[in-house]
Design an enzyme around this catalytic site. Structure first.
Site, PDB file in Angstrom:
ATOM      1  N   LYS A  56     -31.672  -5.444  64.585  1.00 11.65           N
ATOM      2  CA  LYS A  56     -30.629  -6.260  65.214  1.00 11.65           C
ATOM      3  C   LYS A  56     -31.139  -7.625  65.699  1.00 11.65           C
ATOM      4  O   LYS A  56     -30.365  -8.570  65.821  1.00 11.65           O
ATOM      5  CB  LYS A  56     -30.015  -5.507  66.392  1.00 11.65           C
ATOM      6  CG  LYS A  56     -29.166  -4.313  65.994  1.00 11.65           C
ATOM      7  CD  LYS A  56     -27.803  -4.732  65.508  1.00 11.65           C
ATOM      8  CE  LYS A  56     -26.860  -3.544  65.367  1.00 11.65           C
ATOM      9  NZ  LYS A  56     -25.523  -3.951  64.932  1.00 11.65           N
ATOM     10  N   SER A  81     -23.656  -0.783  71.849  1.00 13.20           N
ATOM     11  CA  SER A  81     -24.140   0.485  72.395  1.00 13.20           C
ATOM     12  C   SER A  81     -25.615   0.417  72.755  1.00 13.20           C
ATOM     13  O   SER A  81     -26.135   1.304  73.408  1.00 13.20           O
ATOM     14  CB  SER A  81     -23.906   1.619  71.390  1.00 13.20           C
ATOM     15  OG  SER A  81     -24.659   1.396  70.220  1.00 13.20           O
ATOM     16  N   GLU A 207     -23.765   7.238  56.735  1.00  8.67           N
ATOM     17  CA  GLU A 207     -23.152   7.331  58.058  1.00  8.67           C
ATOM     18  C   GLU A 207     -23.387   8.716  58.666  1.00  8.67           C
ATOM     19  O   GLU A 207     -23.687   9.669  57.946  1.00  8.67           O
ATOM     20  CB  GLU A 207     -21.636   7.148  57.960  1.00  8.67           C
ATOM     21  CG  GLU A 207     -21.168   5.791  57.493  1.00  8.67           C
ATOM     22  CD  GLU A 207     -19.651   5.727  57.412  1.00  8.67           C
ATOM     23  OE1 GLU A 207     -19.062   4.908  58.146  1.00  8.67           O
ATOM     24  OE2 GLU A 207     -19.050   6.476  56.629  1.00  8.67           O
ATOM     25  N   GLY A 211     -18.742  10.253  62.088  1.00 10.42           N
ATOM     26  CA  GLY A 211     -18.168   8.908  62.070  1.00 10.42           C
ATOM     27  C   GLY A 211     -18.158   8.317  60.680  1.00 10.42           C
ATOM     28  O   GLY A 211     -18.845   7.328  60.409  1.00 10.42           O
ATOM     29  N   ASP A 213     -15.995   6.567  58.970  1.00 12.68           N
ATOM     30  CA  ASP A 213     -14.931   5.578  58.736  1.00 12.68           C
ATOM     31  C   ASP A 213     -15.233   4.694  57.533  1.00 12.68           C
ATOM     32  O   ASP A 213     -14.326   4.307  56.785  1.00 12.68           O
ATOM     33  CB  ASP A 213     -14.717   4.714  59.979  1.00 12.68           C
ATOM     34  CG  ASP A 213     -15.969   3.972  60.399  1.00 12.68           C
ATOM     35  OD1 ASP A 213     -16.018   2.736  60.263  1.00 12.68           O
ATOM     36  OD2 ASP A 213     -16.922   4.629  60.854  1.00 12.68           O
ATOM     37  N   SER A 307     -33.854   1.666  60.481  1.00  9.54           N
ATOM     38  CA  SER A 307     -33.233   0.554  61.220  1.00  9.54           C
ATOM     39  C   SER A 307     -33.741   0.336  62.633  1.00  9.54           C
ATOM     40  O   SER A 307     -33.633  -0.774  63.159  1.00  9.54           O
ATOM     41  CB  SER A 307     -31.710   0.727  61.238  1.00  9.54           C
ATOM     42  OG  SER A 307     -31.356   1.957  61.833  1.00  9.54           O
TER      43      SER A 307
END
Length: 321
Positions: A56, A81, A207, A211, A213, A307
C-alpha cells in the site's frame, strides 16, 4: 476524482520514477518445497518487506506526490482497515502534510498503533453499521482535505502496479500471476504491468470466501455490492470493487477464485515454518490458492504477490498454534 483519466502502464512507469529511492525494492523469494508441492516454478514478490509492511505504501506515496501546494496545505484524508491507513500516514509524514484516517473500530491493534505512530489522526467507525465512504466524503468536504481512497484512484493503482513491474523485471516473463484481491487496486496495477511486460501471462485474482464480490462482479459484468464480510483477511474485507479497478479487471483479469480462512492459516504457517517470513492473512490469499491447487499450475512459471505482513502478534501466535 472521477475526472482523472483511467490508469495506463505509462502511469506505472511514472510512479516507479517517483518511488525510486523512497519505496523498498522488495525481494523475490522462492521455495523448493513450495515448488515440489505445486509442480511449478513459483516466484514470491514479498511486499511484507515494503515500508510500513505492505504494498500500500507504493500507491499512497504516488498519490500524495501529485498534490499541489494547496492540497498539501489542507492535508490528506482516507478510510482504511489498516494497511492503506498506515501507508497514507507514513507518506503524509514524509511529505510534511497532515493525514486523517477513518478506521473501523475492530481494525487490528498493530495497524491502528502504527498509523498513529506515523502521525496519522485516527477516527473510528463501525464497519458493520456505518459507511466509511460517506464518512470520508463528509469529513473531506468539511475540512477541505483531499480524499485518497484505498484503491479506486488512478495514482493509487499506478503505484501498486510497480510491485509486479519489479517482479517481472527480475524474473522475466511469467505464465501465470496470482494477486490478492480486495478493492482491486493491487490487481489492477499488477494487470497493467503484466500486460505490458509479459503479455501471455494469465492474471488471476484471489479473494476470501466470505467476500467474493469481485468474483460475482466479473461473472455478472457489473460491480456487485455485498455486506461487510467477516474474514481474517481484513485487508480484503471490502464490499465492492471500484469504478477504475473494475474497468481494468474486466479487461485484463482472466478469473477470480476464493480461498477459506482455514487455507489462509495453513499458508501463514507454511510461510513461517518453511520460508521464515511473517505474512498477514490477506497477504496469503494468492499463495493459498496456488498451494491448495485452486488453479492448476503444474509446469508453469508462476508469480505470487505476497501483499503484506502486518498482523497482531497475539493473533499470529494463535493462528500458528
Amino acid at each position: 476524482m472521477q475526472a482523472l483519466p483511467a490508469p495506463t502502464f505509462d502511469d506505472v512507469l511514472d510512479a516507479a520514477a517517483r518511488l525510486e529511492g523512497v519505496a523498498h525494492r522488495t525481494p523475490v523469494l522462492t521455495s523448493s518445497t513450495f515448488d515440489e508441492r505445486t509442480g511449478a516454478s513459483v516466484f514470491f514478490k514479498c511486499e511484507n518487506f515494503q515500508r510500513m509492511g505492505a504494498f500500500k505504501f507504493r500507491g499512497a506515496y504516488n498519490a500524495i506526490s501529485h498534490f499541489d501546494a494547496e492540497q498539501r496545505k489542507a492535508g490528506v484524508l482516507t478510510y482504511s482497515s489498516g494497511n492503506h491507513a498506515q501507508a497514507i500516514a507514513l507518506s503524509a509524514r514524509l511529505a510534511g502534510i497532515h493525514a486523517t484516517i477513518v478506521m473501523p473500530h475492530d481494525a487490528p491493534e498493530a495497524k491502528v498503533a502504527a498509523t498513529k505512530g506515523y502521525g496519522g489522526e485516527v477516527i473510528s467507525y463501525d464497519r458493520y453499521k456505518e459507511n466509511r465512504e460517506e464518512i470520508g466524503r463528509r469529513l473531506a468536504e468539511e475540512r477541505g482535505m483531499t480524499l485518497i481512497p484505498p484503491y479506486d484512484h488512478p495514482h493509487v493503482i499506478a503505484g501498486q502496479g510497480t510491485a509486479v513491474k519489479e517482479l517481472i523485471d527480475e524474473t522475466g516473463p511469467l505464465d501465470m500471476l496470482f494477486v490478492p484481491l480486495g478493492g482491486g487496486g493491487l490487481i489492477s496495477g499488477s494487470a497493467l504491468s503484466a500486460a505490458a511486460l509479459s503479455p501471455a501471462c494469465t492474471v488471476i485474482g484471489i479473494e476470501p470466501e466470505a467476500g467474493n464480490d469481485g468474483q460475482q462482479s466479473l461473472a455478472r459484468g457489473e460491480i456487485v455490492h455485498i455486506d461487510a464480510p467477516r474474514t481474517i483477511a481484513d485487508g480484503a474485507a471490502s464490499t465492492h470493487l471500484g469504478h477504475y479497478t473494475f474497468a481494468v479487471i474486466r479487461q485484463r483479469v482472466a478469473r477470480i477464485e476464493t480461498v477459506s480462512d482455514t487455507q489462509l492459516i495453513d499458508t501463514m504457517r507454511f510461510f513461517a515454518q518453511r520460508m521464515k517470513i511473517v505474512v498477514e492473512p490477506t497477504g496469503c490469499l494468492a499463495a493459498a490458492a496456488v498451494l491448495n491447487g485452486i488453479v492448476p499450475v503444474n509446469g508453469k512459471r508462476v508469480g505470487v504477490v505476497v501483499s503484506g505482513g502486518n498482523v497482531d502478534l497475539p493473533k499470529l501466535a494463535q493462528y500458528l498454534a
